[in-house]
Design a protein around this motif. Structure first.
Motif, PDB file in Angstrom:
ATOM      1  N   MET A   1       0.913  -1.256   0.250  1.00  0.00           N
ATOM      2  CA  MET A   1      -0.210  -0.043   0.074  1.00  0.00           C
ATOM      3  C   MET A   1       0.938   1.312   0.043  1.00  0.00           C
ATOM      4  O   MET A   1       1.808   1.464   0.773  1.00  0.00           O
ATOM      5  CB  MET A   1      -0.806  -0.044   1.176  1.00  0.00           C
ATOM      6  N   THR A   2       0.792   2.154  -0.846  1.00  0.00           N
ATOM      7  CA  THR A   2       1.328   3.452  -0.748  1.00  0.00           C
ATOM      8  C   THR A   2       0.392   4.442  -0.430  1.00  0.00           C
ATOM      9  O   THR A   2      -0.887   4.442  -0.674  1.00  0.00           O
ATOM     10  CB  THR A   2       1.770   4.043  -2.120  1.00  0.00           C
ATOM     11  N   ARG A   3       0.820   5.618   0.033  1.00  0.00           N
ATOM     12  CA  ARG A   3      -0.051   6.721   0.629  1.00  0.00           C
ATOM     13  C   ARG A   3       0.830   8.028   0.033  1.00  0.00           C
ATOM     14  O   ARG A   3       1.565   8.768   0.598  1.00  0.00           O
ATOM     15  CB  ARG A   3       0.306   6.757   1.925  1.00  0.00           C
ATOM     16  N   PRO A   4       0.456   8.314  -1.288  1.00  0.00           N
ATOM     17  CA  PRO A   4       1.125   9.578  -1.901  1.00  0.00           C
ATOM     18  C   PRO A   4       0.734  10.981  -1.210  1.00  0.00           C
ATOM     19  O   PRO A   4      -0.500  10.835  -0.551  1.00  0.00           O
ATOM     20  CB  PRO A   4       0.489   9.581  -3.300  1.00  0.00           C
ATOM     21  N   PRO A   5       1.466  11.836  -1.177  1.00  0.00           N
ATOM     22  CA  PRO A   5       2.707  12.072  -1.921  1.00  0.00           C
ATOM     23  C   PRO A   5       3.893  11.241  -0.944  1.00  0.00           C
ATOM     24  O   PRO A   5       3.696  11.068   0.071  1.00  0.00           O
ATOM     25  CB  PRO A   5       3.118  13.534  -1.890  1.00  0.00           C
ATOM     26  N   LEU A   6       5.047  10.741  -1.850  1.00  0.00           N
ATOM     27  CA  LEU A   6       5.767  10.148  -1.322  1.00  0.00           C
ATOM     28  C   LEU A   6       7.059  10.731  -1.139  1.00  0.00           C
ATOM     29  O   LEU A   6       7.439  11.682  -1.968  1.00  0.00           O
ATOM     30  CB  LEU A   6       6.034   8.720  -2.364  1.00  0.00           C
ATOM     31  N   PRO A   7       7.886  10.352  -0.101  1.00  0.00           N
ATOM     32  CA  PRO A   7       9.193  11.026  -0.037  1.00  0.00           C
ATOM     33  C   PRO A   7      10.188  10.494  -1.452  1.00  0.00           C
ATOM     34  O   PRO A   7       9.984   9.505  -1.900  1.00  0.00           O
ATOM     35  CB  PRO A   7       9.786  10.369   1.133  1.00  0.00           C
ATOM     36  N   PRO A   8      11.175  11.201  -1.700  1.00  0.00           N
ATOM     37  CA  PRO A   8      11.699  12.578  -1.229  1.00  0.00           C
ATOM     38  C   PRO A   8      10.607  13.658  -1.287  1.00  0.00           C
ATOM     39  O   PRO A   8       9.986  14.064  -2.322  1.00  0.00           O
ATOM     40  CB  PRO A   8      13.068  12.750  -1.621  1.00  0.00           C
ATOM     41  N   PHE A   9      10.363  14.536  -0.241  1.00  0.00           N
ATOM     42  CA  PHE A   9       9.403  15.571  -0.324  1.00  0.00           C
ATOM     43  C   PHE A   9       9.741  16.780  -0.980  1.00  0.00           C
ATOM     44  O   PHE A   9      11.166  17.012  -0.723  1.00  0.00           O
ATOM     45  CB  PHE A   9       8.755  15.812   1.000  1.00  0.00           C
ATOM     46  N   THR A  10       9.060  17.651  -1.650  1.00  0.00           N
ATOM     47  CA  THR A  10       9.371  18.700  -2.149  1.00  0.00           C
ATOM     48  C   THR A  10       8.619  19.800  -1.300  1.00  0.00           C
ATOM     49  O   THR A  10       7.617  19.519  -0.419  1.00  0.00           O
ATOM     50  CB  THR A  10       8.940  19.040  -3.715  1.00  0.00           C
ATOM     51  N   PRO A  11       8.700  21.032  -1.470  1.00  0.00           N
ATOM     52  CA  PRO A  11       7.916  22.039  -0.783  1.00  0.00           C
ATOM     53  C   PRO A  11       6.543  21.694  -0.944  1.00  0.00           C
ATOM     54  O   PRO A  11       5.747  21.809  -0.074  1.00  0.00           O
ATOM     55  CB  PRO A  11       8.386  23.514  -1.189  1.00  0.00           C
ATOM     56  N   GLU A  12       6.106  21.344  -2.274  1.00  0.00           N
ATOM     57  CA  GLU A  12       4.661  21.361  -2.623  1.00  0.00           C
ATOM     58  C   GLU A  12       4.102  19.865  -2.126  1.00  0.00           C
ATOM     59  O   GLU A  12       3.130  19.904  -1.577  1.00  0.00           O
ATOM     60  CB  GLU A  12       4.513  21.476  -4.006  1.00  0.00           C
ATOM     61  N   THR A  13       5.019  19.140  -2.213  1.00  0.00           N
ATOM     62  CA  THR A  13       4.362  17.571  -1.797  1.00  0.00           C
ATOM     63  C   THR A  13       4.519  17.561  -0.139  1.00  0.00           C
ATOM     64  O   THR A  13       3.703  16.965   0.366  1.00  0.00           O
ATOM     65  CB  THR A  13       5.197  16.345  -2.237  1.00  0.00           C
ATOM     66  N   ALA A  14       5.425  18.314   0.463  1.00  0.00           N
ATOM     67  CA  ALA A  14       5.452  18.155   1.950  1.00  0.00           C
ATOM     68  C   ALA A  14       3.976  19.180   2.340  1.00  0.00           C
ATOM     69  O   ALA A  14       3.283  18.690   3.379  1.00  0.00           O
ATOM     70  CB  ALA A  14       6.431  18.954   2.397  1.00  0.00           C
ATOM     71  N   ARG A  15       3.617  20.111   1.704  1.00  0.00           N
ATOM     72  CA  ARG A  15       2.199  20.921   2.079  1.00  0.00           C
ATOM     73  C   ARG A  15       1.158  19.930   1.710  1.00  0.00           C
ATOM     74  O   ARG A  15       0.283  20.033   2.472  1.00  0.00           O
ATOM     75  CB  ARG A  15       2.499  22.116   1.244  1.00  0.00           C
ATOM     76  N   LEU A  16       1.254  19.285   0.570  1.00  0.00           N
ATOM     77  CA  LEU A  16       0.129  18.487   0.510  1.00  0.00           C
ATOM     78  C   LEU A  16      -0.076  17.133   1.412  1.00  0.00           C
ATOM     79  O   LEU A  16      -1.155  16.783   1.774  1.00  0.00           O
ATOM     80  CB  LEU A  16       0.393  17.701  -0.999  1.00  0.00           C
ATOM     81  N   LYS A  17       1.139  16.597   1.954  1.00  0.00           N
ATOM     82  CA  LYS A  17       1.323  15.692   2.827  1.00  0.00           C
ATOM     83  C   LYS A  17       0.468  16.294   4.326  1.00  0.00           C
ATOM     84  O   LYS A  17      -0.272  15.414   4.804  1.00  0.00           O
ATOM     85  CB  LYS A  17       2.595  15.099   3.162  1.00  0.00           C
TER      86      LYS A  17
END
Length: 155
Positions: A1-17
């Motif tokens: 099972m995956t739970r996007p967004p996945l690491p490595p994080f960017t500023p945008e994907t970290a905010r989405l997480k």
């Protein structure tokens, strides 16, 4: 099972997480929230130490049985490849209609599948009057897109 967004994080994907976590917690559905954590996820929540999804579900079930009209806002503080730090606040009232605002910080560690394997939370509660509340959206949903975040509110 995956739970996007996945690491490595960017500023945008970290905010989405962070926003995905906030939205899930605002459902007050322990089973839904627990799916963001690995099967053996380790938590420190205030003075409690938990391990595993079943313990997380049990903890959240008991939490939301006493923290009525819970509403939460999370804000990204910092991130690296597979770690995110957030600050947050949530409001709730007890059985006696006493309102509280909890302020805290969390440090999260993720596996390659995007599941949180560690959550370390430090939280402080402050009594507030009902007229001091700032989180006023419909309690059965996520914070509306136009509702201000913590920094915007001055918290």
């Amino acid at each position: 099972m995956t739970r996007p967004p996945l690491p490595p994080f960017t500023p945008e994907t970290a905010r989405l997480k962070v926003r995905a976590a906030e939205d899930a917690w605002n459902t007050r559905d322990p089973h839904r929230v627990a799916l963001a954590y690995s099967e053996d996820s380790a938590w420190r929540n205030r003075d409690r130490f938990l391990t595993g999804r079943a313990a997380i579900v049990d903890f959240l079930t008991r939490k939301w049985a006493t923290e009525h009209e819970y509403r939460l806002i999370k804000e990204l503080w910092a991130f690296t490849d597979n770690r995110i730090a957030v600050r947050f606040a949530y409001e709730w009232h007890d059985d006696d209609a006493q309102w509280f605002r909890a302020h805290g910080n969390e440090n999260w560690l993720f596996d390659s599948q995007g599941l949180m394997v560690e959550r370390h939370a430090s939280i402080n509660d402050v009594r507030i009057a009902a007229n001091e509340r700032k989180f006023l959206w419909d309690r059965d949903g996520a914070r509306p897109a136009g509702h201000p975040g913590l920094s915007d509110i001055g918290l």
